[in-house]
Write an enzyme that holds these catalytic residues in place. Sequence first.
Site, PDB file in Angstrom:
ATOM      1  N   SER A   6       0.832  -1.044  -0.122  1.00  0.00           N
ATOM      2  CA  SER A   6      -0.045   0.018  -0.068  1.00  0.00           C
ATOM      3  C   SER A   6       0.869   1.190   0.068  1.00  0.00           C
ATOM      4  CB  SER A   6      -0.959  -0.013   1.241  1.00  0.00           C
ATOM      5  OG  SER A   6      -0.400   0.678   2.271  1.00  0.00           O
ATOM      6  N   THR A   7       0.164   2.355  -0.198  1.00  0.00           N
ATOM      7  CA  THR A   7       0.753   3.674  -0.376  1.00  0.00           C
ATOM      8  C   THR A   7       1.602   4.112   1.199  1.00  0.00           C
ATOM      9  OG1 THR A   7       0.444   6.005  -1.070  1.00  0.00           O
ATOM     10  CG2 THR A   7      -1.243   4.858   0.117  1.00  0.00           C
ATOM     11  N   LYS A   8       0.742   3.499   2.080  1.00  0.00           N
ATOM     12  CA  LYS A   8       1.188   3.973   3.432  1.00  0.00           C
ATOM     13  C   LYS A   8       2.624   3.586   3.681  1.00  0.00           C
ATOM     14  CE  LYS A   8      -2.504   5.823   4.668  1.00  0.00           C
ATOM     15  NZ  LYS A   8      -2.778   7.033   4.886  1.00  0.00           N
ATOM     16  N   ASP A   9       3.109   2.710   2.902  1.00  0.00           N
ATOM     17  CA  ASP A   9       4.701   2.329   3.179  1.00  0.00           C
ATOM     18  C   ASP A   9       5.562   3.686   3.033  1.00  0.00           C
ATOM     19  OD1 ASP A   9       4.386  -0.482   3.095  1.00  0.00           O
ATOM     20  OD2 ASP A   9       5.271  -0.978   1.604  1.00  0.00           O
ATOM     21  N   ALA A  66       5.315   5.914   6.307  1.00  0.00           N
ATOM     22  CA  ALA A  66       5.939   4.915   7.392  1.00  0.00           C
ATOM     23  C   ALA A  66       7.593   5.287   7.357  1.00  0.00           C
ATOM     24  CB  ALA A  66       5.582   3.613   7.586  1.00  0.00           C
TER      25      ALA A  66
END
Length: 344
Positions: free
Chosen positions: A46-49, A52
């Site tokens: 996901s784009t959340k990598d 983070a």
Amino acid sequence: MKEEIKAYNNVLELIGNTPLIKLNKITQNMKGNYFAKVEAFNPGHSTKDRIALYILEEAERKGILKPGDTIIETTSGNTGFSIAMVSIIKGYECILAVSSKSSADKIDMLKTMGAKVYVCPANVSADDPRSYYEVAKKLHSEIKGSVYINQYFNELNIDAHYHTTGPEIWEQTAGKITHLVACSGTGGTISGTARFLKEQNPNVKVIGIDAYGSVLQKYHQTKEFDANEIYPYRIEGLGKNLIPTATDFNIIDAFEKVTDESSAHTARELANTEGLFVGYTSGAAMQGLKQLDEEGEFTADSNIVVIFPDHGSRYMSKIYNDEWMSQQGFFDSETAEIPQIEYI
Ligand code: PMP
């Protein structure tokens, strides 16, 4: 000449630089050229990598974080998974305070990624000491050297996309992008990407995808928080019942709302037309494109980039499960063809 071993040093080196993939069949009767930025190609799917890695490395640069320190966040979703993944490689403790609404699968996944998970009751108000917000805040104040990511209110969420997603799209489209269409949850993706793109070309039009039951579109139109807009909906990660400071409302030109049902069907359509097995909000973003096209937003020369935030595998018990779809009333039993499996 001696051959070198071609290997990445660790999984974090694969974050970002996701492909831009042309959409062909699903857009056949629509005006313009459509390109999907497929964020499922990140190692955490996901784009959340991106946020983070960016937020933790910023904290390291500022000397706030040292190996062994603790990262705290309040999510069982993509952000939790990405923070856990980055924490493992970088040697941080990861604590996630999650709602008891979170599925057992999600909690198991986070535990597998080394996170310590606190499950907090879902049916209490946000200021109740047992709520996941309050539990996270308390842990943050008690644990020395801990960092609370707080993605809805963290400017670095915007910066992560300003420094990565935006430049990648500008380069991949050779500056020919005319429209950016992206889901808005925390607003980090759309705000950071749009900020970079509009600095290169202020004419790039930016449209956020919002859910019915969320306050974002109305707030964008009126600058007022209207609690009457809020009601439960099923899409996870899209829209909000509060105004996140990680959303730069000034940089977004308009919001388009989509329904749970149409987004679920459109996600399935992406799989069986483009071979793209992506998540529920990707279906929502694609559904938004269809509606915008019908409203006459695009011309034959438009180059539209849409961001698909995550992978379909996280939704196996939801939109990719026929029973779940039926339970939601998403299959009209009179007319819809429910794909059947043949048992031999
Ligand atoms: N789709 C999914 C699946 C998400 O988890 C999120 C994050 N809440 C979004 C879209 C929206 O991205 P952002 O938070 O950057 O607005």
